[in-house]
Design an enzyme around this catalytic site. Sequence first.
Site, PDB file in Angstrom:
ATOM      1  N   HIS A  24     -72.295 -19.399 108.055  1.00  0.00           N
ATOM      2  CA  HIS A  24     -72.938 -20.677 107.746  1.00  0.00           C
ATOM      3  C   HIS A  24     -74.094 -20.416 106.811  1.00  0.00           C
ATOM      4  O   HIS A  24     -74.168 -19.378 106.180  1.00  0.00           O
ATOM      5  CB  HIS A  24     -73.365 -21.393 109.020  1.00  0.00           C
ATOM      6  CG  HIS A  24     -74.137 -20.570 109.986  1.00  0.00           C
ATOM      7  ND1 HIS A  24     -75.365 -20.057 109.699  1.00  0.00           N
ATOM      8  CD2 HIS A  24     -73.829 -20.168 111.240  1.00  0.00           C
ATOM      9  CE1 HIS A  24     -75.791 -19.396 110.756  1.00  0.00           C
ATOM     10  NE2 HIS A  24     -74.894 -19.425 111.701  1.00  0.00           N
ATOM     11  N   CYS A  80     -69.442 -21.800 113.688  1.00  0.00           N
ATOM     12  CA  CYS A  80     -70.327 -21.236 114.699  1.00  0.00           C
ATOM     13  C   CYS A  80     -70.131 -21.911 116.064  1.00  0.00           C
ATOM     14  O   CYS A  80     -69.089 -21.730 116.673  1.00  0.00           O
ATOM     15  CB  CYS A  80     -71.764 -21.321 114.201  1.00  0.00           C
ATOM     16  SG  CYS A  80     -72.746 -19.992 114.869  1.00  0.00           S
TER      17      CYS A  80
HETATM   18  N1  GLN Z   1     -74.783 -21.117 120.741  1.00  0.00           N
HETATM   19  C1  GLN Z   1     -73.847 -20.252 120.116  1.00  0.00           C
HETATM   20  C2  GLN Z   1     -74.234 -18.783 120.166  1.00  0.00           C
HETATM   21  O1  GLN Z   1     -75.390 -18.448 120.108  1.00  0.00           O
HETATM   22  C3  GLN Z   1     -73.604 -20.693 118.701  1.00  0.00           C
HETATM   23  C4  GLN Z   1     -74.854 -20.693 117.915  1.00  0.00           C
HETATM   24  C5  GLN Z   1     -74.686 -21.289 116.576  1.00  0.00           C
HETATM   25  O2  GLN Z   1     -74.008 -22.299 116.379  1.00  0.00           O
HETATM   26  N2  GLN Z   1     -75.373 -20.671 115.654  1.00  0.00           N
HETATM   27  O3  GLN Z   1     -73.370 -17.942 120.244  1.00  0.00           O
END
Ligand code: GLN
Length: 244
Positions: free
Chosen positions: A199, A98
């Site tokens: 995840h 992510c």
């Molecule tokens: N901040 C990033 C997004 O929203 C990744 C978020 C996350 O790691 N879930 O795209």
Amino acid sequence: MSQTQVLRVCALYPDLMNIYADRGNLLLLRRRCEWRGVGFELSAAGIGEPLDPAGADLYYMGGGQDRDQELCAADLRELKAVALATAAASGAVVLGVCGGYQLLGHAYQLDGRELAGVGLLDVHTVRSDGPRLIGNAAIEPELPGAGGQLLAGFENHAGRTYLGPRAARLGRVLRGHGNNGTDGSEGARQGNVIGTYLHGPLLPKNAWFADWLIATALSRDGLQPLADGLEERAHADALAAAGL
Ligand code: GLN
């Protein structure tokens, strides 16, 4: 089978990039090594700490909110990018989930700014004003040795990620949004550098993939099988949650 090997894992920013049960991924790697008599050593590199390019077989960076990612991005570029590239070039596995995935690419554009990543994956990410891409997801991975297994997980991202020609998709979306909600791709891979939006946490839901990572990081053809009844049920549940 040799019992003397040790898997050395380095967690990047474990206090900032950990919002989706990323510790569970590390714990699963530890258990699956220890159950086989393979040693396991965990180190960490946080803000302000240098990275040893020969210090781990697997480097892991988990998910983070935009503000945490921003704190890590400059540090990653300035203190760790060269070492991480050296490690990857010598065959270490690098896994980003992510927010960690986004920072392994060239850049994450948000609010008219650009957070430069380390460019180990030929991908770039753009934060969209559109809806967050959220939900249970499942993909068919295109990994050598995946043996027809699927990956299941939960995705939650505002960023849309697009692959350049040097990155292969990690897999084909069966359920969910994937990289950008439009092109049917999920995740990215370049050699042993892998990124994914899955995840929730990724590895306890896909123990086979944890073994793939361990075997790849240790350059082993296979690992001793484990009694995986519970893990297989967790995997089936995650697939069922995604509608498979
Ligand atoms: N901040 C990033 C997004 O929203 C990744 C978020 C996350 O790691 N879930 O795209």
